[in-house]
Design an enzyme around this catalytic site. Structure first.
Site, PDB file in Angstrom:
ATOM      1  N   LYS A  44      -7.693  42.259 -11.846  1.00  0.00           N
ATOM      2  CA  LYS A  44      -7.540  40.973 -12.556  1.00  0.00           C
ATOM      3  C   LYS A  44      -8.422  39.890 -11.963  1.00  0.00           C
ATOM      4  O   LYS A  44      -9.004  39.081 -12.658  1.00  0.00           O
ATOM      5  CB  LYS A  44      -6.086  40.468 -12.419  1.00  0.00           C
ATOM      6  CG  LYS A  44      -5.113  41.000 -13.422  1.00  0.00           C
ATOM      7  CD  LYS A  44      -3.829  40.163 -13.465  1.00  0.00           C
ATOM      8  CE  LYS A  44      -3.187  39.844 -12.144  1.00  0.00           C
ATOM      9  NZ  LYS A  44      -1.843  39.259 -12.213  1.00  0.00           N
ATOM     10  N   LYS A  46     -10.645  40.201  -9.061  1.00  0.00           N
ATOM     11  CA  LYS A  46     -11.822  40.628  -8.285  1.00  0.00           C
ATOM     12  C   LYS A  46     -11.695  40.290  -6.800  1.00  0.00           C
ATOM     13  O   LYS A  46     -12.674  40.078  -6.096  1.00  0.00           O
ATOM     14  CB  LYS A  46     -13.143  40.024  -8.846  1.00  0.00           C
ATOM     15  CG  LYS A  46     -13.449  40.478 -10.265  1.00  0.00           C
ATOM     16  CD  LYS A  46     -13.795  41.963 -10.339  1.00  0.00           C
ATOM     17  CE  LYS A  46     -13.692  42.543 -11.727  1.00  0.00           C
ATOM     18  NZ  LYS A  46     -12.576  43.443 -12.002  1.00  0.00           N
TER      19      LYS A  46
HETATM   20  N1  C2G Z   1       5.477  30.398  -9.757  1.00  0.00           N
HETATM   21  C1  C2G Z   1       6.211  29.219  -9.902  1.00  0.00           C
HETATM   22  N2  C2G Z   1       5.766  28.061  -9.312  1.00  0.00           N
HETATM   23  C2  C2G Z   1       4.630  28.050  -8.571  1.00  0.00           C
HETATM   24  C3  C2G Z   1       3.895  29.244  -8.401  1.00  0.00           C
HETATM   25  C4  C2G Z   1       4.344  30.413  -9.006  1.00  0.00           C
HETATM   26  O1  C2G Z   1       7.249  29.175 -10.590  1.00  0.00           O
HETATM   27  N3  C2G Z   1       4.233  26.891  -8.042  1.00  0.00           N
HETATM   28  C5  C2G Z   1       5.953  31.614 -10.418  1.00  0.00           C
HETATM   29  C6  C2G Z   1       4.965  32.155 -11.461  1.00  0.00           C
HETATM   30  O2  C2G Z   1       5.100  31.430 -12.671  1.00  0.00           O
HETATM   31  C7  C2G Z   1       5.405  33.609 -11.587  1.00  0.00           C
HETATM   32  C8  C2G Z   1       5.901  33.910 -10.152  1.00  0.00           C
HETATM   33  O3  C2G Z   1       6.103  32.657  -9.489  1.00  0.00           O
HETATM   34  O4  C2G Z   1       6.485  33.741 -12.502  1.00  0.00           O
HETATM   35  C9  C2G Z   1       4.891  34.730  -9.373  1.00  0.00           C
HETATM   36  O5  C2G Z   1       3.669  34.037  -9.374  1.00  0.00           O
HETATM   37  P1  C2G Z   1       2.352  34.747  -8.833  1.00  0.00           P
HETATM   38  O6  C2G Z   1       2.611  35.343  -7.512  1.00  0.00           O
HETATM   39  O7  C2G Z   1       1.230  33.784  -9.007  1.00  0.00           O
HETATM   40  O8  C2G Z   1       2.213  35.988  -9.805  1.00  0.00           O
HETATM   41  P2  C2G Z   1       1.200  36.197 -11.002  1.00  0.00           P
HETATM   42  O9  C2G Z   1      -0.189  36.339 -10.479  1.00  0.00           O
HETATM   43  O10 C2G Z   1       1.499  35.183 -12.051  1.00  0.00           O
HETATM   44  O11 C2G Z   1       1.582  37.689 -11.462  1.00  0.00           O
HETATM   45  O12 C2G Z   1       2.835  40.850 -14.682  1.00  0.00           O
HETATM   46  C10 C2G Z   1       2.617  39.532 -14.337  1.00  0.00           C
HETATM   47  C11 C2G Z   1       2.008  39.355 -12.999  1.00  0.00           C
HETATM   48  O13 C2G Z   1       2.392  40.310 -12.060  1.00  0.00           O
HETATM   49  C12 C2G Z   1       2.334  37.942 -12.555  1.00  0.00           C
END
Ligand code: C2G
Length: 132
Positions: A44, A46
């Protein structure tokens, strides 16, 4: 028992991650978390996450509110995961708003507001810019 599922990378674990996992758990009794694999992240973005999939899964699994974790190996397998884990509700942050509505025939789909002013990439940027 109401089963909630959510997905994420949870790299450089921070308060926004805790908030969404705790709020997700409030919608049910059992919280299942799909932690995205290193290979999925590379495909996704890189780049590989800072923390390995084993470490990210262990950290998420160590939280009180989390009952089960598994490795999310592909974005295309969401319907399989939802069925395999008998999810009643899929919860994601609202940066994903609308993206998973197509699964509402399998389970309820709900998006919760993201925690403001924090993200893994901002934390990485801040550390990079530190003058030390
Ligand atoms: N999140 C949040 N507030 C933030 C950062 C992240 O509520 N300030 C939430 C995101 O919206 C998501 C979760 O935390 O629901 C995980 O975020 P990430 O680790 O950034 O995951 P992501 O890259 O969005 O991967 O199949 C979907 C993917 O695996 C999601």
């Amino acid at each position: 028992m109401r089963r909630i599922i959510t997905f994420g990378t949870f790299d450089v674990f921070h308060i926004g991650h805790v908030n969404i996992l705790e709020r997700a758990k409030e919608f049910g009794d059992y919280l299942i978390v799909g932690v995205s694999s290193d290979a999925l992240n590379f495909s996704k973005k890189k780049r590989y996450p800072i923390f390995s999939e084993e470490q990210r899964m262990r950290m998420v699994n160590a939280l009180h509110c989390v009952d089960e974790v598994f490795l999310e190996e592909s974005l295309e397998l969401k319907d399989k995961y939802l069925k395999e884990y008998s999810a009643d509700m899929l919860i994601m942050g609202d940066d994903w708003s609308g993206r998973f509505d197509c699964f509402s025939d399998i389970c309820k789909v709900r998006y919760l507001p993201r925690t403001k002013d924090i993200s893994t990439s901002e934390i990485i940027d801040t550390i990079r810019k530190m003058d030390c």
